[in-house]
Design a protein around this motif. Structure first.
Motif, PDB file in Angstrom:
ATOM      1  N   UNK A   1     -61.636 -10.560 113.676  1.00 40.80           N
ATOM      2  CA  UNK A   1     -60.819  -9.381 113.418  1.00 40.80           C
ATOM      3  C   UNK A   1     -61.497  -8.162 114.036  1.00 40.80           C
ATOM      4  N   UNK A   2     -60.716  -7.348 114.744  1.00 40.88           N
ATOM      5  CA  UNK A   2     -61.198  -6.099 115.325  1.00 40.88           C
ATOM      6  C   UNK A   2     -60.427  -4.962 114.670  1.00 40.88           C
ATOM      7  N   UNK A   3     -61.119  -4.001 114.048  1.00 39.90           N
ATOM      8  CA  UNK A   3     -60.416  -2.928 113.334  1.00 39.90           C
ATOM      9  C   UNK A   3     -59.942  -1.798 114.238  1.00 39.90           C
ATOM     10  N   UNK A   4     -59.633  -2.139 115.487  1.00 40.39           N
ATOM     11  CA  UNK A   4     -59.116  -1.187 116.465  1.00 40.39           C
ATOM     12  C   UNK A   4     -57.935  -1.829 117.187  1.00 40.39           C
ATOM     13  N   UNK A   5     -57.146  -0.988 117.846  1.00 35.78           N
ATOM     14  CA  UNK A   5     -56.038  -1.517 118.629  1.00 35.78           C
ATOM     15  C   UNK A   5     -56.556  -2.254 119.861  1.00 35.78           C
TER      16      UNK A   5
ATOM     17  N   UNK B   1     -69.381 -24.013 120.344  1.00 40.29           N
ATOM     18  CA  UNK B   1     -69.059 -24.499 119.001  1.00 40.29           C
ATOM     19  C   UNK B   1     -67.985 -25.577 118.997  1.00 40.29           C
ATOM     20  N   UNK B   2     -67.300 -25.744 120.118  1.00 37.58           N
ATOM     21  CA  UNK B   2     -66.313 -26.817 120.204  1.00 37.58           C
ATOM     22  C   UNK B   2     -64.980 -26.528 119.539  1.00 37.58           C
ATOM     23  N   UNK B   3     -64.760 -25.273 119.112  1.00 35.92           N
ATOM     24  CA  UNK B   3     -63.495 -24.898 118.496  1.00 35.92           C
ATOM     25  C   UNK B   3     -63.006 -23.589 119.110  1.00 35.92           C
ATOM     26  N   UNK B   4     -61.690 -23.399 119.170  1.00 35.90           N
ATOM     27  CA  UNK B   4     -61.176 -22.149 119.742  1.00 35.90           C
ATOM     28  C   UNK B   4     -61.496 -20.948 118.860  1.00 35.90           C
ATOM     29  N   UNK B   5     -61.506 -19.776 119.482  1.00 37.14           N
ATOM     30  CA  UNK B   5     -61.710 -18.526 118.759  1.00 37.14           C
ATOM     31  C   UNK B   5     -60.670 -17.532 119.244  1.00 37.14           C
ATOM     32  N   UNK B   6     -60.059 -16.830 118.327  1.00 38.91           N
ATOM     33  CA  UNK B   6     -59.026 -15.856 118.683  1.00 38.91           C
ATOM     34  C   UNK B   6     -59.432 -14.481 118.155  1.00 38.91           C
ATOM     35  N   UNK B   7     -58.893 -13.444 118.786  1.00 40.01           N
ATOM     36  CA  UNK B   7     -59.137 -12.070 118.353  1.00 40.01           C
ATOM     37  C   UNK B   7     -57.858 -11.534 117.729  1.00 40.01           C
ATOM     38  N   UNK B   8     -57.990 -10.928 116.575  1.00 40.35           N
ATOM     39  CA  UNK B   8     -56.845 -10.350 115.868  1.00 40.35           C
ATOM     40  C   UNK B   8     -57.109  -8.863 115.664  1.00 40.35           C
ATOM     41  N   UNK B   9     -56.248  -8.025 116.193  1.00 38.55           N
ATOM     42  CA  UNK B   9     -56.406  -6.581 116.064  1.00 38.55           C
ATOM     43  C   UNK B   9     -55.747  -6.086 114.787  1.00 38.55           C
ATOM     44  N   UNK B  10     -56.560  -5.407 113.965  1.00 37.34           N
ATOM     45  CA  UNK B  10     -56.070  -4.839 112.708  1.00 37.34           C
ATOM     46  C   UNK B  10     -56.505  -3.376 112.655  1.00 37.34           C
ATOM     47  N   UNK B  11     -55.990  -2.575 113.589  1.00 35.38           N
ATOM     48  CA  UNK B  11     -56.384  -1.184 113.686  1.00 35.38           C
ATOM     49  C   UNK B  11     -55.712  -0.316 112.641  1.00 35.38           C
ATOM     50  N   UNK B  12     -56.232   0.908 112.509  1.00 28.51           N
ATOM     51  CA  UNK B  12     -55.626   1.884 111.615  1.00 28.51           C
ATOM     52  C   UNK B  12     -56.502   2.260 110.447  1.00 28.51           C
TER      53      UNK B  12
ATOM     54  N   UNK C   1     -63.342 -16.479 109.379  1.00 28.61           N
ATOM     55  CA  UNK C   1     -62.873 -15.119 109.589  1.00 28.61           C
ATOM     56  C   UNK C   1     -64.086 -14.222 109.722  1.00 28.61           C
ATOM     57  N   UNK C   2     -64.230 -13.601 110.892  1.00 30.56           N
ATOM     58  CA  UNK C   2     -65.348 -12.709 111.178  1.00 30.56           C
ATOM     59  C   UNK C   2     -64.799 -11.337 111.566  1.00 30.56           C
ATOM     60  N   UNK C   3     -65.638 -10.350 111.498  1.00 27.63           N
ATOM     61  CA  UNK C   3     -65.269  -8.986 111.873  1.00 27.63           C
ATOM     62  C   UNK C   3     -66.183  -8.508 112.986  1.00 27.63           C
ATOM     63  N   UNK C   4     -65.601  -7.934 114.043  1.00 23.90           N
ATOM     64  CA  UNK C   4     -66.386  -7.256 115.078  1.00 23.90           C
ATOM     65  C   UNK C   4     -66.173  -5.762 114.892  1.00 23.90           C
ATOM     66  N   UNK C   5     -67.215  -5.056 114.494  1.00 29.93           N
ATOM     67  CA  UNK C   5     -67.066  -3.638 114.182  1.00 29.93           C
ATOM     68  C   UNK C   5     -68.386  -2.914 114.359  1.00 29.93           C
ATOM     69  N   UNK C   6     -68.318  -1.593 114.248  1.00 24.66           N
ATOM     70  CA  UNK C   6     -69.510  -0.771 114.334  1.00 24.66           C
ATOM     71  C   UNK C   6     -70.190  -0.636 112.987  1.00 24.66           C
ATOM     72  N   UNK C   7     -71.505  -0.425 113.010  1.00 21.04           N
ATOM     73  CA  UNK C   7     -72.240  -0.336 111.749  1.00 21.04           C
ATOM     74  C   UNK C   7     -71.834   0.882 110.934  1.00 21.04           C
ATOM     75  N   UNK C   8     -71.177   1.846 111.565  1.00 19.84           N
ATOM     76  CA  UNK C   8     -70.714   3.019 110.835  1.00 19.84           C
ATOM     77  C   UNK C   8     -69.765   2.676 109.708  1.00 19.84           C
ATOM     78  N   UNK C   9     -69.115   1.518 109.812  1.00 18.38           N
ATOM     79  CA  UNK C   9     -68.230   1.088 108.737  1.00 18.38           C
ATOM     80  C   UNK C   9     -68.965   0.828 107.439  1.00 18.38           C
ATOM     81  N   UNK C  10     -70.272   0.564 107.553  1.00 21.27           N
ATOM     82  CA  UNK C  10     -71.088   0.374 106.345  1.00 21.27           C
ATOM     83  C   UNK C  10     -72.021   1.533 106.077  1.00 21.27           C
ATOM     84  N   UNK C  11     -72.385   2.291 107.101  1.00 17.67           N
ATOM     85  CA  UNK C  11     -73.396   3.326 106.934  1.00 17.67           C
ATOM     86  C   UNK C  11     -72.817   4.727 106.750  1.00 17.67           C
TER      87      UNK C  11
END
Length: 327
Positions: A39-43, A63-74, A93-103
């Protein structure tokens, strides 16, 4: 029943149960056995989205399995963070985001989740320092020149900043404080509209994630005055850092990485981190990430967690003192 008889019975029960326990253990499929969602929290189309897609393209090979990107911006990235915080803790389910989301985000927003408790850092993926840029048509080449230009005219120059509450926004705040200048801040919902405004002359100056402006720098449309990092960027070797320009505290680096829902098994976390480390060591991946205006860099989950603690101590007080609210 004699002691001997009870001992024999216990041995028989153990003998019977052992295969059952073994069968139960072997029944658990090895990770991964299905598609991984990032999941990417941007468009779609921005630097973080492209970074996620670079990683997702390589994961199946290792890893032998497909991986997809899902945009969940806003909602200042809250939608994407919340989606992963509430996802099953199984590593799919993983998230690709900046550390600012936690800091930073917890200090400027009311969140429907606890980023420190509901998500687990997996690995750093890339660094993207903020840069200070002007339209290339201006005769300004260094940060000192810009400061000298802005100081006599407080409030008359428009500065394009990222959405309030982001690291990029606070990098602009730090510059004004340390340089003793006053700019009229013009917030934008993303890097693209801010760049458009800078190119058209609507604004005079911009603080940006390097990844958002690299194509315009490479095309000669924008001039980089300085990099908000303690080290020069390998793809902008002639551009001085802010400390080199006389602003030692002006270090504001966006760090992007992967997160998983809290409770995700440690072996799964470690396997993802190890796999991403192998991906980031590939020359073609490093080249693509450099073109995004970022520097590839992995870490262990533990080191990534430590980074969050350090960044929180650095930025949370400034965020709280600013009085900025994003919702």
């Amino acid at each position: 029943m004699s002691v001997l008889s009870r001992h024999v019975v216990n041995l028989l029960l153990v003998a019977i149960a052992a295969p059952l326990f073994a069968a139960s253990a072997t029944a658990q499929p090895a990770y991964p056995d299905k598609t991984i969602r990032i999941v990417v929290p941007f468009n779609a189309g921005g630097p973080v989205d492209q970074l996620a897609r670079v990683v997702a393209a390589k994961l199946p090979l290792l890893l032998g399995q497909p991986a997809i990107v899902e945009n969940r911006g806003g909602a200042a990235t809250i939608i994407g963070w919340d989606a992963v915080a509430k996802a099953p803790a199984d590593g799919y389910t993983l998230l690709m985001a900046g550390v600012g989301g936690r800091t930073i985000l917890p200090s400027v927003a009311n969140l429907p989740y606890d980023p420190a408790k509901d998500l687990t850092p997996v690995t750093r993926v890339a660094n993207s320092p903020n840069v200070f840029v002007v339209n290339a048509s201006r005769p300004l080449k260094t940060l000192k020149e810009f400061v000298a230009f802005a100081k006599p005219q407080p409030g008359r120059l428009n500065a394009g900043l990222a959405a309030p509450g982001t690291l990029t926004h606070f990098a602009g705040t730090l510059l004004q404080r340390d340089a003793g200048i006053a700019l009229t801040e013009v917030p934008y919902r993303g890097g693209a509209p801010a760049v458009t405004a800078l190119l058209s002359g609507e604004i005079d100056f911009m603080v940006a994630d390097a990844g958002a402006v690299m194509p315009y720098i490479q095309a000669g449309k924008l001039t980089v005055l300085a990099v908000a990092d303690s080290r020069r960027l390998p793809f902008l070797p002639l551009v001085p850092t802010a400390p080199e320009a006389g602003f030692p505290n002006l270090v504001a680096v966006n760090v992007y990485g992967l997160y998983a829902p809290a409770g995700t098994p440690k072996p799964v976390i470690d396997r993802v981190a190890h796999t991403v480390d192998a991906i980031l060591k590939q020359a073609d991946v490093q080249e693509v990430i450099a073109k995004l205006g970022m520097v590839a860099q992995s870490s262990t989950p533990e080191a990534f967690e430590t980074l969050h603690r350090e960044q929180t101590l650095l930025w949370a007080p400034l965020a709280k003192a600013s009085g900025v609210r994003v919702n």
